[in-house]
Structures are given as C-alpha cells and as structure tokens.
Design an enzyme around this catalytic site. Structure first.
Site: not given
Ligand SMILES: C[S@@+](CC[C@H](N)C(=O)[O-])C[C@H]1O[C@@H](n2cnc3c(N)ncnc32)[C@H](O)[C@@H]1O
Length: 238
Positions: A85, A87, A113, A129, A153, A193
C-alpha cells in the site's frame, strides 16, 4: 518540513546512519544474509520506517510524481499491484482522496492486488488476480467510469530466470496498459514498472501510438543493481 502519511513532521527523526553488519547464521543462505544486510542498510527502507510508509516503493511513485505531476487533487487513480500500500499512501494526500484540502477537488483511489491489504483511509481495495479472465471488467465495474491515472507496480515473484521474469513483467505491464486504454480519460497518465531486457519494444510502440509522450525513467529510489525501470506515458489520446 518533511511530513509522513500520518501528517507528522519527520525531519530530524532517525538521522543517524549506523551501518548494520549481518553475521552469517546457520541455516541462512548467503543470498538471504546479503538481502538482510542490504535491507538493514538501505536509506529508503529506513526513511519508510521513519516516515510511516509501508515500504520503500512509496518513494518511487513519489519521485515519479514529483517529476511528472499526475497525482493532482481530484484525480481518479487505479493502482494495480498495490500491496502493501505504499503507492496508495503517497496518492491519498496528493489526489485529496479524503477531501481535506478545502476548495480542491476530491480524488479517488482504487487499489487491486493478489494479496490482502490492510485498510488505508481514502482507498478502496479489492483482492484480485489481475491476470485472471474478466479481471479488467471487474476493475471497470468497481471504477464505474473513467480514470485519470492507471499505475501498476505489479511484479510476479522471481523465478530466478532473468528472461522468464522479464517476459512475465511485460505481460503484467501489457495487461495494465490495455486497462488504461479502456478507462483513461483523454489526457490521462499510465505508469508501469517494466524490466529492461529487450522484449518491451512492442509495448513502447503501442504506448507511443496512444499517448503524446512516453518516458522511461529509473527513479533514484529504484535500486541501481536492479533492471527495474518505469514507463510514464502522459497525454492519453483517447
Ligand atoms: C512490488 S509489489 C507492489 C508494491 C506497492 N506498489 C507498494 O507501494 O506497496 C508488487 C505487487 O504486485 C502484486 N501482483 C503481482 N501479480 C499480480 C496480479 N496478477 N494481480 C494483482 N496483483 C499482482 C503482488 O501481489 C505484489 O503485492
């Protein structure tokens, strides 16, 4: 004076810089020791703790927004891959999601997420997802209209194979871009990203057709030893 997401002044807090050395421990792999050592000595990790952000990723969107100014009061934001969370925490005051800035438009933040996220005032979270069939329709339903910013992200957990990880992240980025094409208001912004690695050319071409400007940026908060970078596409053509 610097303020954290709780509104408290943070300047002067936690300024001492003591390098922490991590000893190898039985049962811990050398790579885990290296990760722990880097984490404990990372100034952005320390700053996130001091300023009350849920992770160092918060500073990446802060730095991108300081440069491109898309998180403005009244902005409707979709944050894909938002856990834990950070961002969202940055976006709440900037888009005035709580309506606390008198005379300024109130924004809205929709966070999505795979994982559950601890609530943040001013953010509507959905566990989903984003790669499953029909996910983008669900997000469109929750949004119920247009957005000004779609930011992602999203990152799949590392497979340890560079090219596989790269292709996975490009797939996530493409899925986010297609949502952006559907929901962005004319003039809107897409931030995502990506990993530098060769397969992002098609995506860049697509973004250049749909936005007036496409920039590839490595914010200072992004670790220099990672191939992560961010694409910031502004001026959606509609
Ligand atoms: C680097 S973290 C994000 C950090 C976030 N921007 C923050 O500031 O807290 C990447 C996130 O992408 C999510 N993620 C990866 N694949 C996903 C998908 N198919 N659907 C939803 N979320 C996904 C992961 O669960 C993870 O929490």
């Amino acid at each position: 004076m610097a303020k954290g997401p709780d509104g408290k002044n943070t300047s002067g807090r936690g300024q001492r810089d003591l390098t922490v050395k991590v000893k190898t421990a039985r049962g811990r792999r050398a790579s885990s020791t290296r990760w722990l050592q880097r984490q404990l000595n990372d100034p952005y990790v320390k700053r996130a703790q001091v300023e009350g952000y849920r992770g160092r990723a918060a500073f990446k969107i802060m730095e991108l927004d300081d440069k491109f100014r898309f998180l403005v009061p009244g902005a409707r934001v979709v944050d894909l891959g938002c856990a834990p969370g950070g961002w969202c925490q940055v976006a709440v005051p900037r888009v005035n999601a709580l309506g606390q800035k008198a005379g300024k438009a109130q924004g809205r933040i929709l966070g999505v997420d795979l994982q559950e996220v601890e609530p943040i005032a001013g953010v509507e979270f959905h566990q989903l997802d984003f790669m499953e069939d029909g996910a983008d329709d669900k997000v469109k339903d929750w949004l119920g209209g247009k957005a000004d910013v779609v930011m992602s992200d999203m990152a799949a957990s590392s497979s340890g194979h560079k090219q596989t990880d790269h292709l996975r992240i490009i797939a996530l980025c493409e899925a986010a871009a297609y949502l952006a094409f559907d929901v962005l208001e004319e003039g809107g912004t897409f931030v995502s990203k990506v990993l530098a690695g060769g397969a992002e050319g098609e995506l860049q071409k697509l973004l250049k057709q749909r936005f007036t400007k496409v920039a590839n940026v490595k914010p200072p908060a992004s670790r220099s030893d990672s191939s992560e970078k961010f694409v910031v596409a502004t001026g959606f053509r509609g």
